[in-house]
Design an enzyme around this catalytic site. Structure first.
Site, PDB file in Angstrom:
ATOM      1  N   GLY A  16     -15.789 127.588 -37.095  1.00 32.04           N
ATOM      2  CA  GLY A  16     -14.785 128.348 -36.358  1.00 32.04           C
ATOM      3  C   GLY A  16     -14.390 129.642 -37.058  1.00 32.04           C
ATOM      4  O   GLY A  16     -14.943 130.007 -38.110  1.00 32.04           O
ATOM      5  N   GLN A  17     -13.405 130.336 -36.478  1.00 29.53           N
ATOM      6  CA  GLN A  17     -13.005 131.649 -36.993  1.00 29.53           C
ATOM      7  C   GLN A  17     -12.532 131.560 -38.445  1.00 29.53           C
ATOM      8  O   GLN A  17     -12.942 132.343 -39.291  1.00 29.53           O
ATOM      9  CB  GLN A  17     -11.884 132.251 -36.118  1.00 29.53           C
ATOM     10  CG  GLN A  17     -11.583 133.700 -36.474  1.00 29.53           C
ATOM     11  CD  GLN A  17     -10.272 134.219 -35.884  1.00 29.53           C
ATOM     12  OE1 GLN A  17      -9.506 133.467 -35.284  1.00 29.53           O
ATOM     13  NE2 GLN A  17     -10.011 135.496 -36.064  1.00 29.53           N
ATOM     14  N   ARG A  41     -19.894 121.180 -32.094  1.00 27.57           N
ATOM     15  CA  ARG A  41     -21.006 121.542 -31.197  1.00 27.57           C
ATOM     16  C   ARG A  41     -21.554 122.924 -31.509  1.00 27.57           C
ATOM     17  O   ARG A  41     -22.694 123.213 -31.222  1.00 27.57           O
ATOM     18  CB  ARG A  41     -20.535 121.490 -29.746  1.00 27.57           C
ATOM     19  CG  ARG A  41     -20.185 120.064 -29.371  1.00 27.57           C
ATOM     20  CD  ARG A  41     -19.934 119.920 -27.896  1.00 27.57           C
ATOM     21  NE  ARG A  41     -19.639 118.543 -27.585  1.00 27.57           N
ATOM     22  CZ  ARG A  41     -18.639 118.140 -26.817  1.00 27.57           C
ATOM     23  NH1 ARG A  41     -17.845 119.023 -26.259  1.00 27.57           N
ATOM     24  NH2 ARG A  41     -18.439 116.862 -26.599  1.00 27.57           N
ATOM     25  N   TYR A 142      -0.731 123.186 -26.701  1.00 30.45           N
ATOM     26  CA  TYR A 142      -1.138 123.517 -28.072  1.00 30.45           C
ATOM     27  C   TYR A 142       0.079 123.504 -29.002  1.00 30.45           C
ATOM     28  O   TYR A 142       0.064 122.882 -30.068  1.00 30.45           O
ATOM     29  CB  TYR A 142      -1.807 124.896 -28.059  1.00 30.45           C
ATOM     30  CG  TYR A 142      -2.175 125.463 -29.412  1.00 30.45           C
ATOM     31  CD1 TYR A 142      -3.141 124.869 -30.216  1.00 30.45           C
ATOM     32  CD2 TYR A 142      -1.565 126.632 -29.880  1.00 30.45           C
ATOM     33  CE1 TYR A 142      -3.494 125.415 -31.444  1.00 30.45           C
ATOM     34  CE2 TYR A 142      -1.915 127.190 -31.102  1.00 30.45           C
ATOM     35  CZ  TYR A 142      -2.873 126.577 -31.877  1.00 30.45           C
ATOM     36  OH  TYR A 142      -3.217 127.117 -33.086  1.00 30.45           O
TER      37      TYR A 142
HETATM   38  P1  NAD Z   1     -11.690 127.794 -33.869  1.00 30.34           P
HETATM   39  O1  NAD Z   1     -11.503 127.463 -32.431  1.00 30.34           O
HETATM   40  O2  NAD Z   1     -12.399 129.040 -34.209  1.00 30.34           O
HETATM   41  O3  NAD Z   1     -12.460 126.594 -34.588  1.00 30.34           O
HETATM   42  C1  NAD Z   1     -12.102 125.267 -34.376  1.00 30.34           C
HETATM   43  C2  NAD Z   1     -13.351 124.423 -34.466  1.00 30.34           C
HETATM   44  O4  NAD Z   1     -12.980 123.065 -34.186  1.00 30.34           O
HETATM   45  C3  NAD Z   1     -14.435 124.806 -33.457  1.00 30.34           C
HETATM   46  O5  NAD Z   1     -15.551 125.379 -34.116  1.00 30.34           O
HETATM   47  C4  NAD Z   1     -14.781 123.481 -32.781  1.00 30.34           C
HETATM   48  O6  NAD Z   1     -16.195 123.254 -32.719  1.00 30.34           O
HETATM   49  C5  NAD Z   1     -14.138 122.439 -33.690  1.00 30.34           C
HETATM   50  N1  NAD Z   1     -13.788 121.211 -32.953  1.00 30.34           N
HETATM   51  C6  NAD Z   1     -13.223 121.102 -31.725  1.00 30.34           C
HETATM   52  N2  NAD Z   1     -13.122 119.808 -31.385  1.00 30.34           N
HETATM   53  C7  NAD Z   1     -13.621 119.079 -32.409  1.00 30.34           C
HETATM   54  C8  NAD Z   1     -13.804 117.695 -32.640  1.00 30.34           C
HETATM   55  N3  NAD Z   1     -13.444 116.780 -31.744  1.00 30.34           N
HETATM   56  N4  NAD Z   1     -14.355 117.305 -33.825  1.00 30.34           N
HETATM   57  C9  NAD Z   1     -14.742 118.213 -34.740  1.00 30.34           C
HETATM   58  N5  NAD Z   1     -14.605 119.548 -34.568  1.00 30.34           N
HETATM   59  C10 NAD Z   1     -14.065 119.966 -33.415  1.00 30.34           C
HETATM   60  O7  NAD Z   1     -10.270 127.695 -34.564  1.00 30.34           O
HETATM   61  P2  NAD Z   1      -9.663 128.584 -35.756  1.00 30.34           P
HETATM   62  O8  NAD Z   1      -9.134 129.800 -35.145  1.00 30.34           O
HETATM   63  O9  NAD Z   1     -10.633 128.669 -36.864  1.00 30.34           O
HETATM   64  O10 NAD Z   1      -8.402 127.675 -36.152  1.00 30.34           O
HETATM   65  C11 NAD Z   1      -8.438 126.712 -37.177  1.00 30.34           C
HETATM   66  C12 NAD Z   1      -7.058 126.094 -37.315  1.00 30.34           C
HETATM   67  O11 NAD Z   1      -6.093 127.120 -37.564  1.00 30.34           O
HETATM   68  C13 NAD Z   1      -6.568 125.369 -36.057  1.00 30.34           C
HETATM   69  O12 NAD Z   1      -5.781 124.267 -36.437  1.00 30.34           O
HETATM   70  C14 NAD Z   1      -5.702 126.406 -35.378  1.00 30.34           C
HETATM   71  O13 NAD Z   1      -4.708 125.798 -34.570  1.00 30.34           O
HETATM   72  C15 NAD Z   1      -5.079 127.098 -36.567  1.00 30.34           C
HETATM   73  N6  NAD Z   1      -4.626 128.457 -36.255  1.00 30.34           N
HETATM   74  C16 NAD Z   1      -5.510 129.448 -35.983  1.00 30.34           C
HETATM   75  C17 NAD Z   1      -5.034 130.726 -35.684  1.00 30.34           C
HETATM   76  C18 NAD Z   1      -5.962 131.866 -35.379  1.00 30.34           C
HETATM   77  O14 NAD Z   1      -5.485 132.958 -35.023  1.00 30.34           O
HETATM   78  N7  NAD Z   1      -7.269 131.706 -35.522  1.00 30.34           N
HETATM   79  C19 NAD Z   1      -3.656 130.972 -35.670  1.00 30.34           C
HETATM   80  C20 NAD Z   1      -2.780 129.928 -35.911  1.00 30.34           C
HETATM   81  C21 NAD Z   1      -3.279 128.678 -36.230  1.00 30.34           C
HETATM   82  N1  SER Z   2      -4.288 132.428 -32.527  1.00 25.93           N
HETATM   83  C1  SER Z   2      -3.838 131.175 -32.000  1.00 25.93           C
HETATM   84  C2  SER Z   2      -3.870 131.186 -30.510  1.00 25.93           C
HETATM   85  O1  SER Z   2      -3.720 132.254 -29.963  1.00 25.93           O
HETATM   86  C3  SER Z   2      -2.423 130.922 -32.463  1.00 25.93           C
HETATM   87  O2  SER Z   2      -2.326 129.674 -32.989  1.00 25.93           O
HETATM   88  O3  SER Z   2      -3.999 130.154 -29.902  1.00 25.93           O
END
Ligand code: NAD
Ligand code: SER
Length: 317
Positions: A16-17, A41, A142
């Protein structure tokens, strides 16, 4: 063969990101072979091919336990989740992954005495309908799963002494891996479209202001929180973290200063309502006090870095 003293880390959501960049950062510290990326996936990004990368589902407890035991994992960075926009399209999936999945991660950590990092989000906040004040009353599934997740993590800390820590990340901006399914995705897409087409149609209004952060600060904050002595922490899974807040219009201006002719238009869709429910700014004094949080990037520095790196990346594609 690693020794028991050597830290062995698993990162869920590694493709993921955040996962891509956190895996790279942890491998630099601990060695490629000691940091296991776990995807679901999405195919492993090229940058992660240097070390172990496996596929698994956090909702499948048995196979998750097998992975953890096979690799003798002592620390898990749990990033697998369903984000806000995807969560509104499929609330049942969001609940299942973000809460039942988290429960599995916590249970495995409790039984094996693992350390955990479980991030939260500014999405835990909402506006009180009567006073308009920012309160822990989210309106998205969420956000609901993130507040409940924080409480669940704190319960495991108090009841079972699981050392679980977490940050409420703001919207994260980065160039290595594109975000997916989030409300703050416009703040990344705008850079790609500025370079590719010199224009972007933004899905929130120009005056929409949200807390944001550059990925390198988010990675630094994550590592700093995990490095902090436990006795310094007055909170566990719900540290606010901020570095900058700006409107979509200000973001577009910072790009237009550097890309001649760049134009941004604004056509709100259903993501506007989610953005409006989140705070403009958050107070991160406790992170600054407890573990010396100190971000490096502001909007202008971030835009310089994003554009420089994306220019190179998009030329290579
Ligand atoms: P993302 O969506 O880029 O990556 C999440 C990954 O989780 C995906 O690659 C997906 O394949 C995997 N996933 C989904 N279901 C799954 C399952 N059942 N088993 C295993 N893997 C599974 O998310 P991100 O942006 O990297 O975020 C990571 C964490 O940080 C999350 O908890 C998110 O809520 C939190 N977060 C992110 C942001 C943001 O701006 N990116 C902001 C606030 C919080
Ligand atoms: N960047 C995330 C979203 O927009 C915040 O948790 O869902």
């Amino acid at each position: 063969m690693h020794t028991r003293e050597q830290k062995r880390v698993l990162i869920t959501g590694a493709a993921g990101q955040i996962g891509t960049e956190l895996t790279i950062a942890l491998r630099e510290r601990l060695g490629n072979e000691n940091v296991i990326g776990m995807g679901h996936r999405t195919k492993a990004p090229k940058e992660l091919e240097e070390g172990p990368f496996i596929y698994g589902d956090i909702n499948d407890l048995e196979s998750y336990e097998k992975i953890v035991d096979e690799y003798e994992i002592d620390t898990v960075y749990h990033l697998a989740a369903i984000l806000s926009v995807t969560g509104e399209k499929n609330p049942q999936l969001c609940y299942d992954v973000n809460l039942n999945g988290l429960y599995n991660i916590l249970e495995v950590a409790r039984k094996r005495d693992q350390r955990l990092f479980c991030p939260s989000s500014i999405a835990v906040f909402g506006n009180d309908e009567e006073t308009g004040e920012v309160v822990l009353k989210p309106t998205t599934m969420y956000g609901v799963t993130k507040v409940a997740g924080e409480l669940l993590c704190d319960y495991y800390y108090r009841k079972y002494a699981v050392d679980v820590r977490g940050i409420r990340y703001p919207g994260l901006i980065s160039w290595k891996t594109e975000p997916g399914g989030g409300t703050t995705d416009y703040a990344v897409a705008i850079y790609y479209e500025a370079i590719r087409n010199k224009k972007y149609e933004c899905f929130v209004r120009a005056d929409t202001k949200l807390p944001m952060m550059y990925m390198s600060d988010a990675i630094k904050g994550t590592l700093d929180l995990m490095d902090a002595p436990l006795e310094n922490l007055n909170q566990h899974s719900d540290y606010n973290l901020s570095s900058m807040s700006f409107t979509a219009g200000e973001l577009a201006e910072s790009i237009a200063k550097r890309i001649d002719g760049f134009e941004c238009t604004y056509v709100s869709d259903n993501r506007q309502e989610i953005a409006d429910s989140w705070p403009d700014e958050i107070d991160d004094a406790s992170s600054r006090n407890d573990w010396n949080w100190d971000p490096a990037y502001n909007l202008e520095r971030m835009t310089e870095d994003m554009l420089a790196n994306l220019e190179i990346k998009l030329k290579e594609e």
